[in-house]
Enzyme design. Structure first.
Site, PDB file in Angstrom:
ATOM      1  N   HIS A  34      -4.525   0.711   2.073  1.00  0.00           N
ATOM      2  CA  HIS A  34      -3.799   0.470   3.326  1.00  0.00           C
ATOM      3  C   HIS A  34      -4.586  -0.581   4.098  1.00  0.00           C
ATOM      4  O   HIS A  34      -5.611  -1.104   3.598  1.00  0.00           O
ATOM      5  CB  HIS A  34      -3.633   1.780   4.101  1.00  0.00           C
ATOM      6  CG  HIS A  34      -4.910   2.543   4.290  1.00  0.00           C
ATOM      7  ND1 HIS A  34      -5.975   2.062   5.019  1.00  0.00           N
ATOM      8  CD2 HIS A  34      -5.308   3.743   3.809  1.00  0.00           C
ATOM      9  CE1 HIS A  34      -6.949   2.941   5.009  1.00  0.00           C
ATOM     10  NE2 HIS A  34      -6.579   3.968   4.268  1.00  0.00           N
ATOM     11  N   HIS A  37      -8.455  -0.383   4.156  1.00  0.00           N
ATOM     12  CA  HIS A  37      -9.154  -0.907   2.970  1.00  0.00           C
ATOM     13  C   HIS A  37      -9.119  -2.433   2.974  1.00  0.00           C
ATOM     14  O   HIS A  37     -10.098  -3.093   2.622  1.00  0.00           O
ATOM     15  CB  HIS A  37      -8.468  -0.429   1.678  1.00  0.00           C
ATOM     16  CG  HIS A  37      -8.470   1.053   1.482  1.00  0.00           C
ATOM     17  ND1 HIS A  37      -7.324   1.801   1.474  1.00  0.00           N
ATOM     18  CD2 HIS A  37      -9.496   1.915   1.263  1.00  0.00           C
ATOM     19  CE1 HIS A  37      -7.626   3.069   1.252  1.00  0.00           C
ATOM     20  NE2 HIS A  37      -8.936   3.168   1.130  1.00  0.00           N
ATOM     21  N   ASP A 150     -14.386   7.739   8.581  1.00  0.00           N
ATOM     22  CA  ASP A 150     -15.226   8.770   7.958  1.00  0.00           C
ATOM     23  C   ASP A 150     -16.640   8.614   8.511  1.00  0.00           C
ATOM     24  O   ASP A 150     -17.577   8.266   7.781  1.00  0.00           O
ATOM     25  CB  ASP A 150     -15.202   8.613   6.438  1.00  0.00           C
ATOM     26  CG  ASP A 150     -13.809   8.795   5.884  1.00  0.00           C
ATOM     27  OD1 ASP A 150     -13.282   9.906   5.960  1.00  0.00           O
ATOM     28  OD2 ASP A 150     -13.226   7.797   5.394  1.00  0.00           O
ATOM     29  N   MET A 184      -5.379   4.700  10.059  1.00  0.00           N
ATOM     30  CA  MET A 184      -4.863   4.501   8.702  1.00  0.00           C
ATOM     31  C   MET A 184      -5.586   5.447   7.751  1.00  0.00           C
ATOM     32  O   MET A 184      -6.811   5.593   7.813  1.00  0.00           O
ATOM     33  CB  MET A 184      -5.156   3.068   8.245  1.00  0.00           C
ATOM     34  CG  MET A 184      -4.490   2.018   9.084  1.00  0.00           C
ATOM     35  SD  MET A 184      -2.890   1.629   8.401  1.00  0.00           S
ATOM     36  CE  MET A 184      -2.362   0.376   9.562  1.00  0.00           C
ATOM     37  N   ARG A 187      -3.990   9.620   3.130  1.00  0.00           N
ATOM     38  CA  ARG A 187      -3.381  10.953   3.253  1.00  0.00           C
ATOM     39  C   ARG A 187      -2.248  10.983   4.272  1.00  0.00           C
ATOM     40  O   ARG A 187      -1.532  11.990   4.347  1.00  0.00           O
ATOM     41  CB  ARG A 187      -4.456  11.988   3.611  1.00  0.00           C
ATOM     42  CG  ARG A 187      -5.404  12.271   2.439  1.00  0.00           C
ATOM     43  CD  ARG A 187      -6.331  13.427   2.727  1.00  0.00           C
ATOM     44  NE  ARG A 187      -7.024  13.896   1.538  1.00  0.00           N
ATOM     45  CZ  ARG A 187      -8.286  13.597   1.226  1.00  0.00           C
ATOM     46  NH1 ARG A 187      -9.006  12.814   2.019  1.00  0.00           N
ATOM     47  NH2 ARG A 187      -8.833  14.077   0.128  1.00  0.00           N
TER      48      ARG A 187
END
Ligand code: PAF
Length: 282
Positions: A34, A37, A150, A184, A187
């Site tokens: 997405h 990335h 993350d 984004m 999942r």
């Protein structure tokens, strides 16, 4: 773009780059690309002579009952995107190629892995650390890029390279969001249309806390309560897994926002487990 399927071939290709002094960058991913990335790959392309993107849905970071089998995959589309963004190598190994049947070496950073996502995913970060260390040994990049969504993963990997003297700089890049604020994530594909419509409230609640903190509220309990009140109204189907205020580096709980503090959350919405975070500044 070269597509590499085995660890041995990746090492044979990349180690000479590093030893010859070329600047090399690695973007580790689990695919289903997405815009988040894509921003990592663009940044890598702009800052390194050789760029490697890895695409590996790493089994060891999924716990029993988690979504390993269901994790979204689209190799052809991912390969087209990686090529269009000028990656030199797409490393996409089969699971059997990365772990020997009797694989026995693991890397853990328990001080940082026992909180936030680690509360419900006790083996997740040892899987992440181990696979990322393996990718570092195979590609030996000067720099590796990860998304700040993350945040805990990033903090743990920074500690891993520092404590083990791994010669790779771990860098975080800002969260890429949809126009309505939803971070984004691969999942997000699990969300039904109704859940998708509600999902931006996750970040809107965190933003509310950042505003209140900027206005002078220092008490983490009150900031957490404000977010919960916002979610009760705007995210009624969400089930909070955690909502915490922690030190951005050590991830230790912070009762008072007396300097920059990380507010991080995980919420289950239907089949999706969404995580997000914001830095609170007094
Ligand atoms: O962030 C991810 O997608 C994964 O945890 C990573 C870093 C690629 C390791 O499998």
């Amino acid at each position: 773009m070269q597509i590499i399927r085995t660890p041995q071939e990746l090492q044979k290709t990349c180690l000479p780059w590093r030893f010859s002094g070329l600047s090399t960058a690695l973007v580790p991913t689990m695919g289903f690309f997405h815009a988040g990335h894509e921003s990592l790959m663009r940044y890598a392309r702009a800052h390194a002579e050789k760029c490697i993107v890895s695409l590996f849905v790493n089994p060891s970071q999924f716990g029993p009952g988690e979504d390993l089998a269901a994790y979204p995959r689209d190799f052809e589309r991912d390969a087209r995107i990686a090529e269009s963004l000028g990656m030199d190598v797409l490393f996409a190994p089969e699971p059997g190629a990365m772990y020997a049947e009797d694989h026995a070496a693991w890397i853990e950073v328990p001080e940082l892995a026992g909180t936030l996502c680690g509360l419900s995913r006790p083996t997740h970060f040892r899987g992440v650390c181990t696979v990322v260390a393996k990718l570092f040994m195979l590609a030996l990049p000067q720099t590796a890029y990860f998304g700040e969504k993350d945040w805990q993963q990033l903090a743990i990997l920074k500690r891993m390279v520092r404590d083990l003297n791994i010669p790779v700089r771990v860098e975080g890049l800002p969260i890429v969001r949809e126009a309505d604020g939803l971070a984004m994530s691969s999942r997000n594909a699990y969300l039904s249309p109704e859940e998708r419509a509600m999902a931006p409230a996750l970040f809107a609640g965190l933003r509310r806390a950042a505003e209140i903190a900027a206005e002078g509220e220092k008490d983490s309990v009150r900031l957490v309560e404000a977010v919960r009140a916002y979610w009760a109204e705007h995210l009624p189907c969400g089930r909070e897994e955690y909502l915490m205020v922690v030190d951005p580096e050590s991830l230790a709980d912070k009762a008072l926002v007396d300097g920059p503090a990380l507010m991080a959350a995980a919420v289950r919405l239907g089949k999706a487990r969404l995580i997000d975070n914001i830095v609170l500044r007094p």
